[in-house]
Design a protein around this motif. Structure first.
Motif, short mmCIF file in Angstrom:
data_model
loop_
_atom_site.label_atom_id
_atom_site.label_comp_id
_atom_site.label_asym_id
_atom_site.label_seq_id
_atom_site.Cartn_x
_atom_site.Cartn_y
_atom_site.Cartn_z
N VAL A 139 0.85 -1.18 0.00
CA VAL A 139 0.00 0.00 0.00
C VAL A 139 0.89 1.23 0.00
CG1 VAL A 139 -1.69 1.31 1.33
CG2 VAL A 139 -1.85 -1.17 1.24
N CYS A 140 0.54 2.23 -0.81
CA CYS A 140 1.30 3.47 -0.84
C CYS A 140 0.87 4.35 0.34
CB CYS A 140 1.07 4.20 -2.15
SG CYS A 140 2.04 5.73 -2.28
N ILE A 141 1.83 4.69 1.19
CA ILE A 141 1.59 5.58 2.32
C ILE A 141 2.03 6.98 1.90
CG2 ILE A 141 1.99 5.96 4.77
CD1 ILE A 141 0.66 3.25 4.04
N PRO A 142 1.15 7.97 1.96
CA PRO A 142 1.42 9.25 1.30
C PRO A 142 2.50 10.10 1.95
CG PRO A 142 -0.62 9.36 2.57
CD PRO A 142 -0.18 7.93 2.57
N GLY A 143 2.84 9.82 3.19
CA GLY A 143 3.79 10.68 3.88
C GLY A 143 3.11 11.95 4.38
N GLY A 144 3.81 12.72 5.20
CA GLY A 144 3.26 13.94 5.74
C GLY A 144 3.86 14.25 7.09
N THR A 145 3.31 15.24 7.74
CA THR A 145 3.76 15.67 9.07
C THR A 145 2.70 15.29 10.09
OG1 THR A 145 5.05 17.49 8.13
CG2 THR A 145 4.45 17.65 10.46
N PHE A 146 3.11 14.71 11.22
CA PHE A 146 2.14 14.28 12.23
C PHE A 146 2.73 14.41 13.62
CE2 PHE A 146 4.78 10.61 12.05
CZ PHE A 146 4.47 9.76 13.11
N ILE A 161 7.39 12.57 7.50
CA ILE A 161 7.73 11.31 6.85
C ILE A 161 7.53 11.45 5.35
CG2 ILE A 161 7.09 8.86 6.62
CD1 ILE A 161 8.44 9.51 9.25
N ASP A 162 8.47 10.95 4.56
CA ASP A 162 8.31 10.91 3.10
C ASP A 162 7.38 9.76 2.71
OD1 ASP A 162 9.93 13.07 2.53
OD2 ASP A 162 11.74 11.85 2.28
N PRO A 163 6.80 9.81 1.53
CA PRO A 163 5.96 8.68 1.07
C PRO A 163 6.77 7.39 0.97
CG PRO A 163 5.61 10.63 -0.30
CD PRO A 163 6.81 10.92 0.56
N PHE A 164 6.11 6.27 1.19
CA PHE A 164 6.75 4.96 1.07
C PHE A 164 5.65 3.92 0.84
CE2 PHE A 164 5.72 5.59 5.49
CZ PHE A 164 5.33 4.36 5.98
N ALA A 180 9.00 5.70 13.24
CA ALA A 180 8.17 6.82 12.81
C ALA A 180 7.32 6.45 11.60
CB ALA A 180 9.04 8.03 12.49
N GLU A 181 7.91 5.75 10.64
CA GLU A 181 7.12 5.29 9.49
C GLU A 181 5.99 4.39 9.94
OE1 GLU A 181 10.47 5.11 5.91
OE2 GLU A 181 10.22 3.40 7.27
N PHE A 231 6.30 -9.28 11.87
CA PHE A 231 6.85 -8.10 11.19
C PHE A 231 6.16 -7.90 9.85
CE2 PHE A 231 9.09 -11.64 9.38
CZ PHE A 231 9.44 -11.28 8.08
N ARG A 232 6.36 -6.73 9.28
CA ARG A 232 5.99 -6.45 7.89
C ARG A 232 7.08 -5.55 7.30
NH1 ARG A 232 0.30 -4.21 7.70
NH2 ARG A 232 0.14 -4.96 9.84
N CYS A 233 7.07 -5.40 5.99
CA CYS A 233 8.15 -4.71 5.31
C CYS A 233 7.68 -3.43 4.61
CB CYS A 233 8.78 -5.63 4.27
SG CYS A 233 9.37 -7.21 4.91
N VAL A 234 8.66 -2.62 4.21
CA VAL A 234 8.40 -1.40 3.47
C VAL A 234 9.34 -1.32 2.27
CG1 VAL A 234 7.63 -0.15 5.52
CG2 VAL A 234 10.03 0.01 4.81
N VAL A 235 8.98 -0.48 1.33
CA VAL A 235 9.85 -0.07 0.23
C VAL A 235 9.81 1.44 0.21
CG1 VAL A 235 10.19 -0.01 -2.26
CG2 VAL A 235 9.53 -2.14 -1.14
N ARG A 236 10.97 2.06 0.26
CA ARG A 236 11.03 3.53 0.28
C ARG A 236 11.95 4.03 -0.82
NH1 ARG A 236 13.95 1.84 4.91
NH2 ARG A 236 12.17 2.17 6.29
#
Length: 310
Positions: free
Chosen positions: A2-9, A28-31, A145-146, A297-302
């Motif tokens: 799933v594309c996570i849009p990134g942002g400030t939180f 956070i940048d999108p990932f 943080a991601e 666990f789960r993984c990300v691609v950035r």
């Protein structure tokens, strides 16, 4: 994924456990992130392709564990075993048992198997096992943080991943403990242990099981609290992750220098009377060599420009 849009939180919480504080602003940048935790089926494919042997399947080196009892220096892992009677919640040894022969293929010890569990999250994976899978899959493990940004699902500031009510309209939103931990589980959510991934409603980003079911590894080394907000808005942390292990060592075991990483999300063992960590802000320290029946666990691609850990 799933594309996570990134942002400030606003990361963390000032209302529950001290290690979640202080609340602070992060960008956070999108990932991209796995829609669900890695399943037993997916991990089996990885093991078949690589021959990977997990930490729980290997005998520990005695020199790494000075003073350890000899009968514990064998392949095995921690298994949750609920006590027959009500007990206090101060002594975790009353419900955790180091069981020889427990590993990802045998989640409850010798004689158990993955029958009926291939769509459940893989468990009994130490940090390096999760990292090895991620590298094989061409991915990485998320930063704390991601992970927290993704778990909030766009609902910034809410206590839970779905809002401010734990069970809106009395409906369980995740696989957590219902009843009096550690010996009374009403199974209100339908499960005594892990559940198939994707069984409960996804969050606002379409991610399932970010809360409950199993804890999930992140790359951050643990520290007992967050950093406070930057003095100036221009200095808001961008893709932060903690690379220094010096604060991660367990102060209760000063003779054992095993670093700890941050776990996120809580598990099916989190209960109102014990470990209310079924929230995005919740965090837990876990020794990198330790696996259990409730950690996955789960993984990300950035993008290459994003911050990353190892």
């Amino acid at each position: 994924m799933v594309c996570i849009p990134g942002g400030t939180f606003r990361m963390g919480s000032d209302r529950f456990y001290p290690e979640e504080a202080p609340v602070h602003t992060v960008t956070i940048d999108p990932f991209w992130m796995d829609r669900t935790p890695v399943t037993n089926r997916q991990f089996r494919d990885f093991v078949r392709a690589t021959g990977h042997v997990t930490f729980a399947e290997r005998a520990p080196y005695p020199k790494d564990y000075p003073g350890a009892q000899a009968h514990l220096l064998h392949p095995g892992s921690l298994v949750f075993v609920p006590p027959d009677l009500a007990v206090g919640t101060e002594d975790w040894s009353q419900w955790w048992e180091f069981r020889l022969g427990a590993d990802w293929r045998h989640p409850y010890g010798p004689g158990s198997s993955l029958r009926g569990l291939f769509d459940h999250p893989v468990v009994h994976v130490a940090f390096d096992d999760a990292k090895a899978y991620a590298e094989w899959a061409g991915k990485e493990l998320p930063t704390e943080a991601e992970w927290e940004f993704a778990a909030r699902g766009g609902v910034d500031g809410a206590e839970y991943a779905w809002g401010d009510a734990f069970m809106p309209d009395g409906r369980p939103m995740a696989n957590t403990w219902h009843g009096l931990f550690p010996n009374v589980n009403t199974k209100l959510d339908g499960f005594e242990r892990t559940s198939p991934v994707g069984f409960f409603p996804p969050n606002g980003y379409g991610l399932s099981d970010m809360i409950g079911n199993v804890w999930e590894w992140t790359v951050d080394f643990y520290a007992p609290k967050h950093e406070a907000d930057a003095a100036k808005a221009c200095c808001i942390p961008h893709n932060p992750f903690r690379t220094d292990p010096s604060k991660s060592f367990d102060p209760c075991q000063p003779h054992i220098r095993i670093p700890r990483r941050v776990l996120k999300g809580g598990s099916h063992l989190c209960a109102p009377n014990y470990c209310q960590r079924y929230r995005p802000a919740a965090r837990h320290a876990q020794a990198v060599d330790t696996s259990t029946t409730h950690i996955g666990f789960r993984c990300v691609v950035r993008n290459q420009s994003n911050g990353r850990g190892s």
